[in-house]
Motif scaffolding. Structure first.
Motif, mmCIF file in Angstrom:
data_model
loop_
_atom_site.group_PDB
_atom_site.id
_atom_site.type_symbol
_atom_site.label_atom_id
_atom_site.label_comp_id
_atom_site.label_asym_id
_atom_site.label_seq_id
_atom_site.Cartn_x
_atom_site.Cartn_y
_atom_site.Cartn_z
ATOM 1 N N ASP A 45 0.827 -1.221 0.000
ATOM 2 C CA ASP A 45 0.000 0.000 0.000
ATOM 3 C C ASP A 45 0.858 1.266 0.000
ATOM 4 O OD1 ASP A 45 -2.255 -1.530 0.011
ATOM 5 O OD2 ASP A 45 -2.611 -1.377 2.178
ATOM 6 N N LYS A 46 2.120 1.131 0.372
ATOM 7 C CA LYS A 46 2.992 2.328 0.461
ATOM 8 C C LYS A 46 3.932 2.452 -0.739
ATOM 9 C CE LYS A 46 3.141 2.204 5.503
ATOM 10 N NZ LYS A 46 3.411 0.867 6.064
ATOM 11 N N ILE A 47 3.810 1.521 -1.682
ATOM 12 C CA ILE A 47 4.768 1.510 -2.804
ATOM 13 C C ILE A 47 4.191 2.152 -4.061
ATOM 14 C CG2 ILE A 47 5.988 -0.021 -4.420
ATOM 15 C CD1 ILE A 47 6.453 -1.941 -2.134
ATOM 16 N N LYS A 48 4.979 3.073 -4.643
ATOM 17 C CA LYS A 48 4.602 3.654 -5.923
ATOM 18 C C LYS A 48 5.797 3.512 -6.868
ATOM 19 C CE LYS A 48 2.416 7.701 -7.927
ATOM 20 N NZ LYS A 48 3.311 7.772 -9.060
ATOM 21 N N ILE A 49 5.556 2.898 -8.001
ATOM 22 C CA ILE A 49 6.640 2.682 -8.968
ATOM 23 C C ILE A 49 6.358 3.480 -10.236
ATOM 24 C CG2 ILE A 49 7.821 0.958 -10.400
ATOM 25 C CD1 ILE A 49 6.984 -1.111 -8.212
ATOM 26 N N ASP A 50 7.358 4.226 -10.702
ATOM 27 C CA ASP A 50 7.223 4.987 -11.957
ATOM 28 C C ASP A 50 8.432 4.719 -12.838
ATOM 29 O OD1 ASP A 50 4.944 6.814 -11.262
ATOM 30 O OD2 ASP A 50 6.355 7.373 -9.678
ATOM 31 N N PHE A 51 8.225 4.958 -14.124
ATOM 32 C CA PHE A 51 9.361 4.937 -15.052
ATOM 33 C C PHE A 51 9.471 6.307 -15.680
ATOM 34 C CE2 PHE A 51 8.171 0.438 -14.905
ATOM 35 C CZ PHE A 51 9.404 -0.153 -14.729
ATOM 36 N N LYS A 52 10.711 6.811 -15.791
ATOM 37 C CA LYS A 52 10.906 8.095 -16.482
ATOM 38 C C LYS A 52 11.959 7.891 -17.550
ATOM 39 C CE LYS A 52 9.806 10.971 -12.562
ATOM 40 N NZ LYS A 52 10.397 11.671 -11.440
ATOM 41 N N ASN A 53 11.666 8.433 -18.727
ATOM 42 C CA ASN A 53 12.624 8.315 -19.814
ATOM 43 C C ASN A 53 13.619 9.466 -19.742
ATOM 44 O OD1 ASN A 53 13.810 8.212 -22.470
ATOM 45 N ND2 ASN A 53 12.205 6.704 -22.873
ATOM 46 N N GLU A 54 14.887 9.133 -19.506
ATOM 47 C CA GLU A 54 15.919 10.180 -19.435
ATOM 48 C C GLU A 54 17.067 9.797 -20.347
ATOM 49 O OE1 GLU A 54 16.822 10.795 -15.237
ATOM 50 O OE2 GLU A 54 14.672 10.906 -14.882
ATOM 51 N N ASN A 55 17.397 10.694 -21.285
ATOM 52 C CA ASN A 55 18.477 10.457 -22.252
ATOM 53 C C ASN A 55 18.377 9.076 -22.898
ATOM 54 O OD1 ASN A 55 19.571 12.939 -21.459
ATOM 55 N ND2 ASN A 55 20.652 11.945 -19.757
ATOM 56 N N GLY A 56 17.171 8.725 -23.290
ATOM 57 C CA GLY A 56 16.975 7.459 -23.994
ATOM 58 C C GLY A 56 16.948 6.245 -23.074
ATOM 59 N N ARG A 57 17.160 6.448 -21.763
ATOM 60 C CA ARG A 57 17.103 5.312 -20.820
ATOM 61 C C ARG A 57 15.809 5.375 -20.039
ATOM 62 N NH1 ARG A 57 21.651 4.938 -16.752
ATOM 63 N NH2 ARG A 57 20.896 2.823 -16.398
ATOM 64 N N ASN A 58 15.213 4.216 -19.817
ATOM 65 C CA ASN A 58 13.965 4.153 -19.072
ATOM 66 C C ASN A 58 14.304 3.837 -17.619
ATOM 67 O OD1 ASN A 58 11.228 4.428 -19.516
ATOM 68 N ND2 ASN A 58 10.902 2.228 -19.336
ATOM 69 N N LEU A 59 14.196 4.820 -16.741
ATOM 70 C CA LEU A 59 14.698 4.640 -15.380
ATOM 71 C C LEU A 59 13.570 4.376 -14.384
ATOM 72 C CD1 LEU A 59 17.323 7.532 -15.433
ATOM 73 C CD2 LEU A 59 17.660 5.119 -15.990
ATOM 74 N N CYS A 60 13.858 3.497 -13.441
ATOM 75 C CA CYS A 60 12.845 3.098 -12.464
ATOM 76 C C CYS A 60 12.947 3.943 -11.189
ATOM 77 C CB CYS A 60 13.050 1.616 -12.141
ATOM 78 S SG CYS A 60 11.809 0.968 -11.006
ATOM 79 N N TYR A 61 11.798 4.451 -10.754
ATOM 80 C CA TYR A 61 11.722 5.244 -9.527
ATOM 81 C C TYR A 61 10.823 4.526 -8.528
ATOM 82 C CZ TYR A 61 13.988 9.298 -11.635
ATOM 83 O OH TYR A 61 14.897 10.139 -12.222
ATOM 84 N N LEU A 62 11.281 4.459 -7.279
ATOM 85 C CA LEU A 62 10.488 3.873 -6.199
ATOM 86 C C LEU A 62 10.153 4.995 -5.226
ATOM 87 C CD1 LEU A 62 9.439 1.484 -4.420
ATOM 88 C CD2 LEU A 62 11.801 1.217 -3.605
ATOM 89 N N ASN A 63 8.858 5.267 -5.065
ATOM 90 C CA ASN A 63 8.404 6.373 -4.211
ATOM 91 C C ASN A 63 9.206 7.658 -4.459
ATOM 92 O OD1 ASN A 63 6.439 4.747 -3.145
ATOM 93 N ND2 ASN A 63 7.710 4.042 -1.460
ATOM 94 N N GLY A 64 9.388 7.973 -5.735
ATOM 95 C CA GLY A 64 10.038 9.226 -6.110
ATOM 96 C C GLY A 64 11.552 9.188 -6.132
ATOM 97 N N GLN A 65 12.141 8.065 -5.703
ATOM 98 C CA GLN A 65 13.613 7.966 -5.666
ATOM 99 C C GLN A 65 14.124 7.104 -6.808
ATOM 100 O OE1 GLN A 65 15.198 6.343 -2.086
ATOM 101 N NE2 GLN A 65 15.886 8.354 -1.415
ATOM 102 N N LEU A 66 15.172 7.587 -7.472
ATOM 103 C CA LEU A 66 15.777 6.816 -8.559
ATOM 104 C C LEU A 66 16.443 5.564 -7.983
ATOM 105 C CD1 LEU A 66 16.675 6.644 -11.549
ATOM 106 C CD2 LEU A 66 18.672 7.974 -10.931
#
Ligand code: DC
Length: 232
Positions: A68-89
């Motif tokens: 319930d406390k986990i949020k996962i996002d992906f952000k595309n930076e310089n052609g790399r798809n980076l994984c973020y956990l609760n806002g942290q790279l």
């Protein structure tokens, strides 16, 4: 190649650990102008959270409270798809041997799978997606227009992963990597919830004797056929 939603398809890529699935998925997504999702990164991010917050893997309530406390996002930076956990790279930390050693155990937990599969299905609602993992063609998108099952000889997979770690100056032995690959193959294929297996209609790619470009050309030829089919 980008078009209307109806022209766009879902490409599901499953296969063994360190078989080069993500590399292929990235190449195809780039070529097609599609979204790329590495679902292994999502299981790894959950595992990292569980390690850092000392979640008891035998306690369902503890697990659910953590999810319930986990949020996962992906952000595309310089052609790399980076994984973020609760806002942290967390892209590098989720690839550590500590996470690799526990991720198969965490991904066998049904509550974890339910939590991540729901997010993965949402990502595919407009199609135009290449997703790689272990259960994409069998469970997440059983109706995907193209499905690949990627594998290679286990010694070759371990050797490739070892070189990758060495290039990043990570201090891990070949034996440790080989052992991790064998163990993950075993846990991933033998778990009761969504075990790793080739979907009946998946195209098998054994890349033991193929380089990345050869693998890409082969896969792209199947994707082109599927695109022709779906636009009819
Ligand atoms: O693709 P990878 O090696 O980064 O995946 C890490 C682990 O996550 C893998 O050992 C099994 C699990 N996994 C899974 O169970 N289902 C997926 N769709 C993706 C990964």
């Amino acid at each position: 190649m980008q078009g209307k939603h109806s022209d766009r398809i879902i490409v599901a890529i499953d296969g063994h650990s360190s078989s080069g699935k993500s590399t292929l998925a990235k190449q195809l997504a780039k070529h097609l102008g599609y979204i790329f999702v590495d679902t292994g990164a999502m299981y790894r991010a959950v595992t990292l959270y569980f390690i850092e917050n000392r979640v008891d893997l035998t306690d369902q309530e503890d697990i659910q409270n953590a999810l319930d406390k986990i949020k996962i996002d992906f952000k595309n930076e310089n052609g790399r798809n980076l994984c973020y956990l609760n806002g942290q790279l967390v892209e590098d930390r989720i690839r550590s041997i500590e996470v690799s050693s526990l991720v198969s155990e965490v991904s066998a937990i049904s509550a974890v799978r339910k939590f991540l599969v729901a997010q993965q299905r949402l990502m595919g609602k407009n199609k135009g997606l290449v997703m790689d993992g272990r259960d994409i063609g069998t469970v997440v998108f059983p109706d995907a227009e193209v499905k690949f099952f990627v594998t290679a000889d286990r010694n070759i997979r371990a050797q490739r992963r070892y070189l990758e770690f060495k290039n990043k100056l990570r201090n891990v032995s070949y034996e440790e990597i080989f052992k991790n690959i064998i163990e993950r193959d075993l846990t991933d294929t033998q778990r009761s919830d969504s075990p790793l297996k080739k979907a009946e209609d998946a195209i098998l790619i054994d890349n033991s004797q193929l380089n990345q470009d050869e693998q890409f050309d082969l896969a792209l030829s199947y994707v082109k056929k599927a695109l022709e089919q779906s636009s009819k």
